[in-house]
Motif scaffolding. Structure first.
Motif, PDB file in Angstrom:
ATOM      1  N   PRO A 196       0.841  -1.222   0.000  1.00  0.00           N
ATOM      2  CA  PRO A 196       0.000   0.000   0.000  1.00  0.00           C
ATOM      3  C   PRO A 196       0.869   1.263   0.000  1.00  0.00           C
ATOM      4  O   PRO A 196       1.988   1.263   0.506  1.00  0.00           O
ATOM      5  CB  PRO A 196      -0.803  -0.120   1.297  1.00  0.00           C
ATOM      6  CG  PRO A 196      -0.759  -1.572   1.650  1.00  0.00           C
ATOM      7  CD  PRO A 196       0.561  -2.091   1.159  1.00  0.00           C
ATOM      8  N   PRO A 199       0.395   6.974   3.405  1.00  0.00           N
ATOM      9  CA  PRO A 199      -0.700   7.952   3.490  1.00  0.00           C
ATOM     10  C   PRO A 199      -0.174   9.384   3.377  1.00  0.00           C
ATOM     11  O   PRO A 199       0.985   9.645   3.695  1.00  0.00           O
ATOM     12  CB  PRO A 199      -1.298   7.701   4.876  1.00  0.00           C
ATOM     13  CG  PRO A 199      -0.158   7.127   5.662  1.00  0.00           C
ATOM     14  CD  PRO A 199       0.661   6.324   4.702  1.00  0.00           C
ATOM     15  N   SER A 214     -10.011   9.615   7.787  1.00  0.00           N
ATOM     16  CA  SER A 214     -10.286   8.820   6.576  1.00  0.00           C
ATOM     17  C   SER A 214     -10.445   9.741   5.399  1.00  0.00           C
ATOM     18  O   SER A 214     -10.736  10.951   5.572  1.00  0.00           O
ATOM     19  CB  SER A 214     -11.545   7.976   6.781  1.00  0.00           C
ATOM     20  OG  SER A 214     -12.670   8.829   6.985  1.00  0.00           O
ATOM     21  N   ARG A 237      -9.440   5.058   2.411  1.00  0.00           N
ATOM     22  CA  ARG A 237      -8.280   4.889   3.273  1.00  0.00           C
ATOM     23  C   ARG A 237      -8.598   5.521   4.633  1.00  0.00           C
ATOM     24  O   ARG A 237      -9.101   6.648   4.699  1.00  0.00           O
ATOM     25  CB  ARG A 237      -7.049   5.559   2.676  1.00  0.00           C
ATOM     26  CG  ARG A 237      -5.760   5.259   3.460  1.00  0.00           C
ATOM     27  CD  ARG A 237      -4.645   6.177   2.982  1.00  0.00           C
ATOM     28  NE  ARG A 237      -4.351   6.007   1.585  1.00  0.00           N
ATOM     29  CZ  ARG A 237      -3.446   5.168   1.082  1.00  0.00           C
ATOM     30  NH1 ARG A 237      -2.744   4.422   1.905  1.00  0.00           N
ATOM     31  NH2 ARG A 237      -3.235   5.081  -0.216  1.00  0.00           N
ATOM     32  N   VAL A 260      -7.387  -0.079   4.242  1.00  0.00           N
ATOM     33  CA  VAL A 260      -7.695   0.284   2.853  1.00  0.00           C
ATOM     34  C   VAL A 260      -8.837  -0.613   2.383  1.00  0.00           C
ATOM     35  O   VAL A 260      -8.754  -1.853   2.515  1.00  0.00           O
ATOM     36  CB  VAL A 260      -6.471   0.122   1.942  1.00  0.00           C
ATOM     37  CG1 VAL A 260      -6.836   0.483   0.504  1.00  0.00           C
ATOM     38  CG2 VAL A 260      -5.329   0.990   2.433  1.00  0.00           C
TER      39      VAL A 260
END
Length: 763
Positions: A196, A199, A214, A237, A260
């Motif tokens: 992944p 972020p 989120s 996410r 995710v």
């Protein structure tokens, strides 16, 4: 019709025609659709603006003319402005109502050209898609928070633990991140797939501050058109901050759990389609707004034309209506200013013309009435002037009270008699003057008694009052009172103090003359008879009888001598000769008399304070010596029983307010017990005395001599610190001689006159 009126009618007609043409143009083009308006919107807007500006300019010119007319002070300007405003308001209000209705009609008609249901459906679909995405985003955030709580209870966050959490929460991928967002462990990543993505920093900050954060990623046209890879597919996410500090490697080393979850592609495509359709619909609605603005602009132009016509008609009609009103108002203004000359009449047969004629007739009647009133006022003013002159010249005091009992009118005589400025107390009660409080109560009682007996025919009252003045003088007033019309009261009073004193003196003089005549004749035979009895019987009696005879004869002779002296004093009082006025030196006369009291002067009992030099006075030397002798002897008698007794005699100048010499004053004061209150009021009347053996004629003779010399005589008690309520510290008697002799001329008079050769005649 005059020129301004014709011009106003022409302009109003043009404005009306213009408004009609504009409305016809709008109606004719309303069925052609909006294309024409869209193509020619700019120049149509400026044409409307030019026409509106021209109309506003014309109205502004008319308003400026009215304002200039008002500033020049032209009569009737305010009325014209008011009438124009009223008529304009009457025309504008209906126009505004029609404009509001037309505005709503145009707006709703143009809105009806579009499918309102479609617009509502698009809005609802857009809101539904947003609500669904928000719900999915909140669900993923909740799962991230739940997984973080469960992971926080575990002491060994191994991949197996992360896989178990992924299965429990039902998410696609789950990963453990450090404080900077670097992935430490993952679960749910398909083999051969890339791990992944890290972020965003903003998401990390939100998760650190809020605990969970989120976001939706990949929701755009480019992402949907790309391949179905992990990087391009829409997804949800969520980041959650691990709560358990046991899994942290060091203090301050935060750990995050990232979840995710893929977003359904169909849902993302539908959401973008709804959003695109809604934006396209909004763009198409712009043409509707421009068309609506054009129609509303045209209606506004029509309203301005209507208002313009209403204002012009208001000016025309207001001028026609205001002309007679202005004529009438100008006449009223002249009448208010006192001008009652004949007034012009408006030549018309309506009610306004009749009103101007009635006003002209009323003005003529007012002129006649004013002449009659003026003649009456002149007569009344003449009578009032004569009455005021009479009141001012009256020696008696006059006070008029109003219906509330307050002072209304006071003449100078009242001020002179009372010695108070009563006129300054107008509008207040007489009893408010501290000096006249008791006098006012007595007067009020007399008026009440008069009201009680008015039924018996009493219309006035009369009584005598004694009024004590602060300087120790007691006035005797003869007061008469009567009611006046209008519930007013009249009070007239005279000062009869001198009259009463003169009557008493005359009565006592008559009594003294008769007593001297009746008593003097038998006194000598009585004395001679007693002495003859003593001569005949003294040798024939012995012992106690002889002693009794001698005592009796001595008593008779002594009492006859006392009666003889009393008779002589009464005779002197009754036969006091007229004063022979000559220039005298008051200090020289005082020194001659005081030479007889050398023993009292040596003991310090008599103190002399004579002011040098003194102007000469006009008087009788013999009588003034007698006055000085009586006053000094009375004062010495008053302090005879006191070891510290002291008598002071002196002279002084009496000056006026401007420093001019007004009188010469002689005073004698002592530190004795003073005059009793009942004696002080009548100290100068005959047979009024405080001595056990006195006749009471000493001060009476002084009063009579003072009256002969036109001198002012006063007797007062002296108080400690000059406070009336403090103890008495002695008595003071003073004479003020206002008759002054002219200054002596040494060349003709041979020096000042003292009349010292007559001293032995009196003393």
């Amino acid at each position: 019709m005059n020129r301004p009126a014709r011009w106003i009618w022409i302009v109003a007609l043009v404005a009306g025609i213009g408004a009609a043409l504009v409305l016809a143009f709008v109606l004719s083009l309303s069925t052609a659709g909006g294309g024409f308006y869209e193509r020619h919107f700019v120049w149509l807007f400026w044409v409307n603006a030019a026409v509106a500006a021209l109309l506003v300019l014309v109205i502004g010119v008319a308003a400026v003319r009215l304002v200039l007319r008002l500033k020049r002070g032209k009569f009737g300007s305010r009325l014209l402005i008011k009438l124009a405003g009223i008529f304009a308001l009457v025309g504008v209000l209906p126009g505004l109502v029609i404009y509001a209705v037309s505005y709503q009609f145009v707006s709703r008609s143009i809105d009806a050209w579009f499918d309102v249901k479609v617009a509502g459906a698009l809005d609802a679909g857009l809101a539904l898609g947003k609500t669904t995405l928000d719900a999915l985003q909140a669900d993923v955030a909740g799962k991230a928070r739940l997984a973080a709580e469960r992971l926080g209870d575990s002491r060994q966050p191994s991949p197996l633990v992360l896989e178990r959490l992924r299965e429990q929460t039902g998410v696609r991928e789950i990963a453990l991140l450090n404080h900077s967002g670097q992935i430490l462990a993952t679960a749910g990543v398909a083999p051969g797939s890339s791990p992944p993505e890290r972020p965003p920093t903003t998401l990390l900050r939100q998760a650190r501050s809020l605990g969970v954060a989120s976001q939706i990623e990949g929701l755009d046209d480019e992402a949907l058109s790309a391949s179905d890879g992990a990087g391009g597919a829409p997804r949800l996410r969520a980041l959650a901050l691990l709560p358990d500090a046991s899994i942290r490697l060091s203090p301050g080393d935060d750990r995050f759990l990232m979840v995710v979850q893929p977003l359904p592609r169909k849902l993302a495509v539908d959401a973008l389609a709804v959003q695109a359709a809604h934006g396209e619909y909004q763009q198409r609605a712009l043409a509707r707004d421009s068309l609506s603005r054009m129609y509303i602009g045209t209606l506004t132009l029509a309203l301005i034309l209507a208002v313009f016509g209403a204002v012009l008609l208001a000016i025309l009609l207001g001028n026609q209506l205001a002309r007679p009103l202005l004529l009438l108002a100008d006449g009223m203004r002249q009448v208010a200013a006192g001008d009652l000359k004949p007034k012009p009449v408006f030549a018309s047969g309506d009610e306004l013309g009749g009103l101007t004629r009635s006003f002209a007739d009323m003005t003529a009647q007012l002129a006649d009435a004013r002449e009659q009133v003026q003649r009456g006022v002149d007569q009344l003013e003449g009578a009032r002037t004569r009455l005021q002159t009479i009141l001012d010249t009256l020696t008696a005091g006059v006070i008029v009270f109003d219906r509330e009992g307050c002072i209304d009118t006071v003449n100078p005589g009242a001020t002179r008699i009372l010695g108070l400025s009563v006129a300054a107390w107008r509008g207040r009660h007489l009893g408010e003057l501290p000096e006249l409080e008791g006098f006012a109560r007595s007067v009020e009682q007399r008026y009440e008694q008069l009201a009680d007996r008015s039924e018996l025919g009493g219309d006035h009252w009369q009584d005598a009052f004694e009024l004590a003045r602060p300087e120790g003088v007691t006035l005797t007033l003869l007061v008469r009172g009567a009611p006046l019309p209008g519930e007013q009261r009249l009070m007239v009073f005279d000062d009869i103090t001198e009259v009463v004193s003169a009557q008493r003196s005359q009565a006592w003089a008559e009594v003294a003359r008769r007593l001297a005549h009746e008593i003097k004749n038998p006194l000598t035979p009585i004395q001679l008879s007693a002495e003859r009895l003593q001569h005949r019987l003294e040798s024939k009696l012995e012992g106690s009888d002889q002693a009794l005879l001698l005592r009796s004869v001595a008593t008779i002779v002594a009492q006859v001598d006392a009666m003889q002296r009393l008779v002589n004093e009464f005779r002197d009082y009754a036969r006091l000769p007229a004063a022979q006025m000559k220039p005298l030196d008051l200090n020289a006369l005082a020194n001659e008399v005081l030479a007889l009291y050398g023993q009292a002067h040596d003991r310090g009992q008599l103190v002399v304070r004579l002011t040098e030099p003194l102007p000469r006075i006009l008087g009788d030397a013999t009588q003034i010596r007698q006055v000085i002798h009586n006053l000094v002897q009375n004062a010495l008698d008053a302090v005879s029983e006191r070891a510290d007794g002291r008598v002071e005699i002196g002279t002084a100048r009496s000056l006026g307010d401007n420093g001019e010499l007004r009188a010469v004053r002689l005073f004698v004061q002592d530190n004795g017990p003073g005059f009793p209150d009942k004696v002080l009021k009548r100290a100068f009347e005959p047979y009024v005395t405080t001595k056990a053996k006195g006749t009471g004629l000493g001060l009476a003779v002084v009063k009579k001599i003072a009256d002969e010399h036109h001198a002012r005589l006063r007797a007062v008690n002296m108080h400690l610190d000059d406070a009336p309520e403090s103890p008495v510290t002695g008595a003071r008697v003073s004479l003020s001689f206002s008759l002054l002799a002219p200054a002596p001329n040494p060349e003709t008079d041979g020096g000042p006159a003292t009349a010292s050769g007559d001293a032995t005649q009196v003393l």
